[in-house]
Scaffold this active site. Sequence first.
Site, PDB file in Angstrom:
ATOM      1  N   HIS A 156      13.456 -31.322  37.200  1.00  0.00           N
ATOM      2  CA  HIS A 156      13.902 -31.359  35.913  1.00  0.00           C
ATOM      3  C   HIS A 156      14.787 -32.531  35.383  1.00  0.00           C
ATOM      4  CE1 HIS A 156      12.988 -26.795  36.405  1.00  0.00           C
ATOM      5  NE2 HIS A 156      13.686 -27.072  37.586  1.00  0.00           N
ATOM      6  N   SER A 277      14.529 -59.961  23.174  1.00  0.00           N
ATOM      7  CA  SER A 277      14.831 -59.506  21.958  1.00  0.00           C
ATOM      8  C   SER A 277      15.088 -60.516  21.026  1.00  0.00           C
ATOM      9  CB  SER A 277      15.775 -58.618  22.181  1.00  0.00           C
ATOM     10  OG  SER A 277      16.412 -58.407  20.919  1.00  0.00           O
ATOM     11  N   LYS A 283      18.847 -58.967  26.363  1.00  0.00           N
ATOM     12  CA  LYS A 283      17.845 -57.960  26.581  1.00  0.00           C
ATOM     13  C   LYS A 283      16.654 -58.667  27.284  1.00  0.00           C
ATOM     14  CE  LYS A 283      17.227 -54.340  24.997  1.00  0.00           C
ATOM     15  NZ  LYS A 283      17.081 -53.552  23.863  1.00  0.00           N
ATOM     16  N   GLU A 290       5.756 -49.906  28.626  1.00  0.00           N
ATOM     17  CA  GLU A 290       5.909 -49.240  27.192  1.00  0.00           C
ATOM     18  C   GLU A 290       4.531 -49.248  26.813  1.00  0.00           C
ATOM     19  OE1 GLU A 290       9.260 -50.487  25.135  1.00  0.00           O
ATOM     20  OE2 GLU A 290      10.458 -50.077  26.590  1.00  0.00           O
TER      21      GLU A 290
END
Length: 460
Positions: A156, A277, A283, A290
């Site tokens: 979970h 970025s 970043k 992804e």
Amino acid sequence: MAQLWGGRFTKETDALVNDYNASIGFDKRFFEQDIRGSIAHVKMLGKQKILTKEEAAAIEEGLNGILRDVREGRLTITDDYEDIHSFNEAMLIERIGDTGKKLHTGRSRNDQVALDMRLYIRDELDNTAALLLKLLKRIEAIIEKHTETYMPGFTHMQKAQPVTLANHFGAYFEMFRRDRERLFSIRERMNVCPLGSGALAGTTYPLDREYTARLLKFDRASNNAMDGVSDRDYVVEFLNALSLVMMHLSRLSEEIITWNSNEYRFIELDDAYSTGSSIMPQKKNPDIPELVRGKTGRVYAAQASLLVTMKGLPLAYNKDMQEDKELTFDAIDTVKHSLTLMTGLLKTASFNKKRMAESATGGYINATDAADYLVRKGVPFRDAHGIIGSLVLTCIEKGVAMDDLPLTDYQAACPAFEEDIYDAISLKSCVVRRATKGAPGAMDEAIAENRRYLGLKEKV
Ligand code: ARG
């Protein structure tokens, strides 16, 4: 547009029809398989004396010449032909003259394309299996390096029990191993040769279908001519296997993205596998996992699309089947790229052992082990569960970990507690004691099994 037909037509095909109908834009991908299939066909025609030895030899030589010239860039496949079959036949006739017109004896484009697609999928299935093997070897290296890298195991998304990174990656080893074996079982089922099925009803020539099948390394010729030209089950099966590969890659990607987050910091991706970025200079983003996660959808879509294309088709060949190609090719490219990138990403990434161990301590992840300790001292498990539950509450109130709670508190809850409780709930013993098959404390067994599977020497 150059076509293989036209005798019974009195008008030119409409240009839009040509564009809509043509498949050369994408079926040129199996140019080599088309030539291989034609060479096997013509060898068989020669052996069966359907063509003379000289004719068969001339055609074979001509086809080999086309193969060489395209490979070496002297001949370009242009979109002026309806499909790759028309291109190859036209080139052959251009090069060797009228004898070339005999190549298509006893064959239809229906069994030809059925063969080409099967050869192509079989090749790509082998390529995918090879990439999976590389990924498995990479995962095995991580497993062997990290048998003592402790981390929280989650259920979970909540810290559950301590595990090791080795055990965690051991799970991915199993997934990708199943993926590879799934490919081999598809290969076994699909390895029958449709050539000789003709348009749908075989041919009047005395073909030796088993001979052609053998030349092309198939196990046998297909049983039924109508099925031979209209079976695309193996493409659906392959797309399903690719979907599962993507599902596994996507789950792994999801974990890498989480582990790479500022909150977790379990993994550090190499600069070469990260992106920045345009606005936020600090970043370093995990774009590759992804994208793997994102591209999973299009691979699933390819399978869904083909299932829908096939569901209403009467026997035998229908042009709808041409739609088996583009999305399948896209899915194959996507999976192969994703596998290669994931292997490279894992090779260059580093794991933050300290952070992972920290994350596994300080919480109450060893509560089950504390209960098991009491069970070893003779307390029934259900009672032990209750006692530890109350101790966890004490820890929360005092703001300490189970490891730092004074012995007096333990003993107040249950007199069976002794000084050795601290050792019993240490991260290491939590892991080592879990030695049932498949558990983090039994990784030696798993490593030996994995090495056998990968054909690696036994570890000493
Ligand atoms: N491009 C076609 C396909 O991919 C080749 C077979 C054409 N056969 C036919 N009868 N028109 O299915």
